[in-house]
Write an enzyme that holds these catalytic residues in place. Structure first.
Site, PDB file in Angstrom:
ATOM      1  N   ARG B  31       0.850  -1.195   0.000  1.00 62.24           N
ATOM      2  CA  ARG B  31       0.000   0.000   0.000  1.00 62.24           C
ATOM      3  C   ARG B  31       0.885   1.245   0.000  1.00 62.24           C
ATOM      4  O   ARG B  31       1.921   1.268   0.667  1.00 62.24           O
ATOM      5  CB  ARG B  31      -0.895  -0.005   1.237  1.00 62.24           C
ATOM      6  N   GLU B  92       2.743  -4.045  -7.285  1.00 63.11           N
ATOM      7  CA  GLU B  92       1.408  -3.445  -7.312  1.00 63.11           C
ATOM      8  C   GLU B  92       1.323  -2.483  -6.131  1.00 63.11           C
ATOM      9  O   GLU B  92       1.491  -2.887  -4.976  1.00 63.11           O
ATOM     10  CB  GLU B  92       0.325  -4.521  -7.163  1.00 63.11           C
ATOM     11  N   ASN B  96      -5.281   3.985  -1.329  1.00 64.52           N
ATOM     12  CA  ASN B  96      -6.599   4.275  -0.786  1.00 64.52           C
ATOM     13  C   ASN B  96      -6.765   5.788  -0.746  1.00 64.52           C
ATOM     14  O   ASN B  96      -5.972   6.494  -0.098  1.00 64.52           O
ATOM     15  CB  ASN B  96      -6.730   3.657   0.616  1.00 64.52           C
ATOM     16  N   GLU B 162      16.065  -3.413  -1.313  1.00 64.18           N
ATOM     17  CA  GLU B 162      17.413  -3.948  -1.128  1.00 64.18           C
ATOM     18  C   GLU B 162      18.106  -3.972  -2.484  1.00 64.18           C
ATOM     19  O   GLU B 162      17.498  -4.386  -3.472  1.00 64.18           O
ATOM     20  CB  GLU B 162      17.268  -5.367  -0.568  1.00 64.18           C
TER      21      GLU B 162
END
Lengths: 162, 162
Positions: B31, B92, B96, B162
């Site tokens: 997210r 992805e 929100n 990383e």
């Protein structure tokens, strides 16, 4: 570290050449409580192959690299070097020794507070057939996704697999 | 869902055929608070391409799919269908709506309690050159990894790269 980088830059004018087109998204790391259960799940249930292990016993953790096999992939490489550095789509499981023996120990899957990581997502040939197979293997289906043609299961630590 | 799956099985003996060799690890979902900042970071700093967007305005969230471009990849596909379903190595980002306007809002990167997700990992051609470029772009280096030839930076939400 800035000093080291600056030093290298001034002593070697070529040092900053980096080609973004060579970059690849190699892996996603999640911590696992019990590698036996997780390796069984990712290999037998999800169908990935165990491509590499790094045992860092002095630091008391191991790293396991898993992915859907491609031509040239190693069979659980344990030696020097990283023969899968140029691959995309790997999962790295980090196991900190001893967590598997603590009944109360649990990792956070990111989907309750505090929110963060959501899931890893596997593309399959046929969503209904894949779900039927997961059901045969006693893998609980958590939910159908909010988008059609998606289902959600959980790995042994509760991380969501979409 | 079990009913539906069982029904399909009995009415169609082929329903359970699924070929694990067709599976691929398509993407990792995290997210993000502010998609402007995150898209800028993943594309301009890390060098990924923005391959697909799904705007789910009724549910008040958007999904952004990013990855290192391969032949045939779309240019920010927004229509029906999923032309990148067979790809590996995608990120992805779920946004929100409204989180970007809340100064106190922050996602959890999984590396403080409660532990879980660790990082995503990008392979580069030359670690020193890549770090020098990140430094030029004012990306803070968090730490060198515990293994040589690894460095760690953070994305705009603090997720470790990383």
């Amino acid at each position: 570290m800035p000093v080291e980088l600056i030093g290298q830059e001034s002593s070697n004018p070529e040092a900053k050449a980096t080609d973004l087109e060579t970059y690849c998204f190699n892996h996603t790391m999640i911590r696992c409580k019990d590698p036996k259960k997780s390796l069984e799940f990712y290999c037998s249930v999800l169908g990935m192959s165990h491509l590499r292990t790094m045992e860092l016993s002095a630091a008391k953790f191991n790293l396991y690299f898993l992915g859907y096999r491609q031509p040239g992939d190693p069979e659980n490489h344990t030696g020097e070097g990283n023969p899968i550095a140029s691959r995309e789509g790997l999962v790295e499981l980090t196991w900190n020794y001893g967590t598997e023996n603590d009944a109360d120990f649990k990792y956070h899957n990111g989907n309750t507070e505090p929110l963060g990581f959501g899931n890893i997502s596997i593309s399959v040939d046929d969503i209904d057939a894949a779900c039927a197979r997961f059901e045969d293997q006693k893998v609980e289906k958590l939910a159908d996704g909010t988008t059609k043609n998606i289902a959600v299961i959980a790995d042994p630590d509760g991380y969501r697999i979409e």
